[in-house]
Design a protein around this motif. Structure first.
Motif, PDB file in Angstrom:
ATOM      1  N   ILE A   1      35.580 -15.785   8.737  1.00  0.00           N
ATOM      2  CA  ILE A   1      35.338 -14.982   7.528  1.00  0.00           C
ATOM      3  C   ILE A   1      34.002 -15.389   6.910  1.00  0.00           C
ATOM      4  N   ALA A   2      33.658 -16.665   6.930  1.00  0.00           N
ATOM      5  CA  ALA A   2      32.374 -17.111   6.372  1.00  0.00           C
ATOM      6  C   ALA A   2      31.210 -16.491   7.143  1.00  0.00           C
TER       7      ALA A   2
ATOM      8  N   LEU B   1      42.058 -13.279   0.267  1.00  0.00           N
ATOM      9  CA  LEU B   1      41.080 -14.189   0.857  1.00  0.00           C
ATOM     10  C   LEU B   1      41.793 -15.301   1.615  1.00  0.00           C
ATOM     11  N   GLN B   2      42.820 -15.872   1.018  1.00  0.00           N
ATOM     12  CA  GLN B   2      43.600 -16.923   1.685  1.00  0.00           C
ATOM     13  C   GLN B   2      44.254 -16.391   2.953  1.00  0.00           C
TER      14      GLN B   2
ATOM     15  N   ARG C   1      40.818 -17.931  10.544  1.00  0.00           N
ATOM     16  CA  ARG C   1      40.012 -19.141  10.356  1.00  0.00           C
ATOM     17  C   ARG C   1      38.899 -18.909   9.353  1.00  0.00           C
ATOM     18  N   SER C   2      38.649 -19.893   8.550  1.00  0.00           N
ATOM     19  CA  SER C   2      37.645 -19.814   7.491  1.00  0.00           C
ATOM     20  C   SER C   2      36.245 -19.586   8.031  1.00  0.00           C
ATOM     21  N   ASP C   3      35.917 -20.183   9.174  1.00  0.00           N
ATOM     22  CA  ASP C   3      34.549 -20.021   9.692  1.00  0.00           C
ATOM     23  C   ASP C   3      34.295 -18.581  10.145  1.00  0.00           C
TER      24      ASP C   3
ATOM     25  N   HIS D   1      38.756 -22.222  -0.610  1.00  0.00           N
ATOM     26  CA  HIS D   1      38.096 -20.958  -0.289  1.00  0.00           C
ATOM     27  C   HIS D   1      37.420 -20.324  -1.499  1.00  0.00           C
TER      28      HIS D   1
ATOM     29  N   LEU E   1      33.971 -18.839  -1.180  1.00  0.00           N
ATOM     30  CA  LEU E   1      33.830 -17.585  -0.434  1.00  0.00           C
ATOM     31  C   LEU E   1      34.116 -16.358  -1.300  1.00  0.00           C
ATOM     32  N   ARG E   2      34.675 -16.580  -2.488  1.00  0.00           N
ATOM     33  CA  ARG E   2      35.134 -15.481  -3.338  1.00  0.00           C
ATOM     34  C   ARG E   2      34.055 -14.449  -3.679  1.00  0.00           C
TER      35      ARG E   2
ATOM     36  N   CYS F   1      41.604 -16.021   5.686  1.00  0.00           N
ATOM     37  CA  CYS F   1      41.217 -17.350   6.161  1.00  0.00           C
ATOM     38  C   CYS F   1      42.323 -17.999   6.984  1.00  0.00           C
ATOM     39  N   ASP F   2      43.564 -17.800   6.590  1.00  0.00           N
ATOM     40  CA  ASP F   2      44.690 -18.380   7.328  1.00  0.00           C
ATOM     41  C   ASP F   2      44.876 -17.730   8.699  1.00  0.00           C
TER      42      ASP F   2
END
Length: 160
Positions: A51-52, A39-40, A47-49, A7, A10-11, A43-44
């Protein structure tokens, strides 16, 4: 989390969005030591998508120094958006209180997320590093004492 985590890309966007949402500078947010942990966590739990996509929507109009335009964009395209809004509001609560709050059930039904999403404190220092404390000009109860003998002085009250 180590600097080469998945991640890490994404920072920068995460910090920019967090700065806009909280009103604290990137320097102040980094000083909490919670940036990558938060951030982790996001995302956890979402889901990462997810937040992206929110970071992409924010960065698309977060160019320039026009604070009024940025605030308007934040309200209209992030906080009022059905997918981004609950994430952004949870992010604000996370930065200020140090607690992740479970996303609404209807958000999970519409957008997925982690079925194990639950209220929790992401790190042992989340509470003491919460932005709530500097925002009100206080130290967290039971942590970061003012110093020896401070109990003898009246409380400091900051007025805006």
């Amino acid at each position: 989390m180590t600097p080469d985590t998945p991640h890490n890309d994404l920072r920068p966007g995460f910090l920019a969005l967090s700065t806009a949402l909280t009103g604290f500078s990137e320097h102040e947010l980094l000083g909490t030591g919670q940036t990558m942990i938060y951030l982790q966590t996001v995302c956890d739990m979402a889901r990462s998508d997810c937040i992206a996509d929110m970071l992409d929507a924010f960065c698309a109009c977060a160019i320039g120094d026009d604070k009024a335009a940025l605030d308007r964009h934040l309200r209209l395209c992030i906080l009022s958006h059905p997918r981004h809004g609950p994430l952004a509001r949870n992010l604000v609560k996370l930065w200020y209180t140090g607690t992740w709050h479970c996303l609404p059930r209807d958000w999970h039904e519409s957008y997925g997320g982690n079925p194990a999403d639950h209220d929790h404190i992401p790190s042992p220092t989340s509470y003491t590093e919460g932005l709530l404390w500097p925002a009100i000009g206080a130290n967290p109860p039971g942590a970061k004492p003012f110093g020896y003998g401070m109990w003898a002085n009246p409380p400091r009250v900051f007025r805006a």
